[in-house]
Each structure stands twice: as C-alpha cells, then as structure tokens.
Motif scaffolding. Structure first.
Motif, PDB file in Angstrom:
ATOM      1  N   ARG A 228       0.829  -1.213   0.000  1.00 32.86           N
ATOM      2  CA  ARG A 228       0.000   0.000   0.000  1.00 32.86           C
ATOM      3  C   ARG A 228       0.861   1.260   0.000  1.00 32.86           C
ATOM      4  O   ARG A 228       0.530   2.250  -0.660  1.00 32.86           O
ATOM      5  CB  ARG A 228      -0.915  -0.009   1.227  1.00 32.86           C
ATOM      6  N   GLU A 229       1.978   1.206   0.710  1.00 34.25           N
ATOM      7  CA  GLU A 229       2.863   2.373   0.776  1.00 34.25           C
ATOM      8  C   GLU A 229       3.470   2.695  -0.581  1.00 34.25           C
ATOM      9  O   GLU A 229       3.695   3.865  -0.911  1.00 34.25           O
ATOM     10  CB  GLU A 229       3.973   2.111   1.799  1.00 34.25           C
ATOM     11  N   ALA A 236      -3.804   3.770  -6.722  1.00 38.80           N
ATOM     12  CA  ALA A 236      -4.713   3.597  -5.587  1.00 38.80           C
ATOM     13  C   ALA A 236      -6.152   3.949  -5.953  1.00 38.80           C
ATOM     14  O   ALA A 236      -7.090   3.518  -5.275  1.00 38.80           O
ATOM     15  CB  ALA A 236      -4.241   4.445  -4.411  1.00 38.80           C
ATOM     16  N   ALA A 240      -7.488  -1.936  -4.919  1.00 43.16           N
ATOM     17  CA  ALA A 240      -7.652  -2.075  -3.474  1.00 43.16           C
ATOM     18  C   ALA A 240      -7.105  -3.435  -3.074  1.00 43.16           C
ATOM     19  O   ALA A 240      -7.242  -4.409  -3.810  1.00 43.16           O
ATOM     20  CB  ALA A 240      -9.116  -1.951  -3.079  1.00 43.16           C
TER      21      ALA A 240
END
Length: 288
Positions: A228-229, A236, A240
């Motif tokens: 996610r980072e 994004a 998901a």
C-alpha cells in the motif's frame, strides 16, 4: 429415374480442445529444469532465454488466434519441490462471438505448487467480444511453504473499435487450497444483458476492465502495508488490497483498459520484488 431429395444436416463447426501440461523440478545442483511437457493444439509453449536473476520462463500461446463457443483449453502447471518458475501468456486471449445453441468456451487452469516451490502465473488480459460466452476456472493447490503470484484480467468489449460488451455470459471461479484445505473461493457470474448487469453496484460499475492479483505465502499479511505504501496515487484510485489466511489479494477496476493494464504491470512488479526478491519488472513478453 427419379432421385429422392435427401435432407442434410448442416455441418458441425470445427472446435478445438487444447491441452497443456508443464512440470518443472529442481535438480541435484539446485537448478530448476523442465521435467514434463505435453501440448495439444492449439496450445503451445515457448521457452525464452531469461536474465541471470530471473527464474526459468514458459510462455503460453494458442495458435487458433482466440476462442469461441465450444472451444476448450485445459492447462496444468506444476512447480515441484523447491523449484522456481514463471509462466506467462504471449498476448491477450480473445473470446469471439458465440453461436446460439453451442456450449460456452471453457478454460480450466490448474496450478500446483509443491513444498518450498515458487510459481508465477502471469496471464495477460482476456478480451471479451460482444456476445461471447466464457466459463473459466482457476484451481490452485499449495503445499507447505509454497508461494504463488497469480493474475487474471478481463476487458469488456473492444473500445478501440467502438464495441461494447452488451450481451453474453461470463463465469469465472477461483479455488485456492493449502494442504488440501480450501482457503479462498471466489466466483463472478454475469449473463444476458451484460452492460446492465455490470453497471449494478455489486458488479463492476462503469469499468471496462477488471483484474485480480493474488499472492499466497506465509508473509502475505506482512507485505500488505509495504504494498500500500508503494502504490502511486493513480494506482490507488483503481486498486484495493486486502490480506487474510496467508493470502494477499488485489482487486482492480478501471473505465480505461489500457490504464488498468499499466497499473497491473506496476503492482505485480512491486509484489514480485517484495515477496519473491525478483526484479521490479514483469517478463519482457509483457512489454514486447
């Protein structure tokens, strides 16, 4: 002499039943080598040269140029104990208009990853022409310490040709087991007025393409924050991710199929780098 007219039934359409079986094993020197190969037209496999830091690669293709009603493909991939293997497809698979009264096109993919082995299944997108019908099933069997990175994606119609996927049938099902225990089951079934079904809240909305990216490994939960980072703000918006029971799953939707493909390439490259210690890029067949 009078000849009696004979009623002849229309000739049956020629259909294909392709099959491909590949197994790789680790030899006494620790190198992964081809151990078993069976292929039946229209399925074929190529074995390109790879960079020194890449595992062996097998590239699948169908010589028929696409699938239609009544066609069938059976694909079996085995990564035996301790081996490392990347399997991809040469190009997008095309699903042509199905004829009334004929069965759906069927694709069965079976992936088996034995103890300590690593397998990448990096299939390029499937393009669904209007009035096509597809039933696709992906069955995965994982052993202890096995790792898998797998992706499948679909494009609804040929937007460049002004075509929309208005009607047809799509059934896609995933089954993932570890040591025989079912850990993930997922299915998508759309039939009839495809555009109306797709635009419902529980389907894909206004998206023209969707993708599933799956990583299975003991470190899946730990990799989720790192993934996610590293997602860009643009990625994004259409992707998901979640993690549970040794799985990391990324879902992607986009109204622009080309945008989804580029995002999928980036995210899959990040995952193969984080999880598998491989280069931060997909095999060259994805970019040629």
């Amino acid at each position: 002499m009078l000849l009696t007219p004979v009623s002849l039934a229309p000739p049956a359409h020629q259909r294909v039943h392709g099959a491909l079986r590949i197994a790789y094993a680790r030899d006494a020197q620790g190198r992964t080598r081809l151990a078993d190969l069976y292929q039946r037209a229209p399925c074929r496999v190529l074995f390109p040269d790879v960079e020194a830091d890449e595992p062996p690669q097998a590239v699948l293709l169908t010589t028929s140029g696409g699938l239609t009603s009544g066609d069938r493909l059976d694909i079996d991939i085995v990564a035996r104990q301790g081996s490392r293997l990347t399997v991809s497809t040469q190009a997008a698979e095309k699903l042509y208009r199905a004829l009334a009264g004929e069965p759906d096109a069927q694709v069965a993919v079976n992936l088996r990853v034995e103890p300590g082995a690593t397998l990448e299944w990096l299939a390029q997108e499937t393009i669904l022409f209007d009035r096509s019908r597809l039933r696709r099933r992906i069955d995965v069997e994982l052993s202890t310490d096995a790792r898998l990175l797998a992706t499948e994606s679909m494009v609804f119609g040929r937007s460049a040709m002004g075509e929309r996927y208005e009607s047809g049938r799509l059934h896609e099902a995933w089954r993932v087991r570890r040591n025989g225990r079912l850990i993930w089951a997922d299915a998508l079934h759309l039939e009839g007025a495809m555009r109306a079904h797709r635009e419902t809240a529980f389907a894909v909305g206004d998206a023209s393409a969707c993708a599933t990216l799956l990583y299975a490994g003991d470190d899946a939960a730990a990799l989720l924050p790192a993934l996610r980072e590293r997602l860009s703000e643009e990625d994004a918006q259409i992707a998901a991710a979640t993690s549970f029971d040794g799985l990391l799953i990324v879902r992607m939707l986009s109204a622009d199929a080309a945008r989804l493909r580029e995002a999928l390439k980036r995210i899959a490259a990040i995952l193969r780098s984080l999880a598998l210690g491989l280069p931060d890029a997909l095999p060259r067949v994805w970019t040629c």
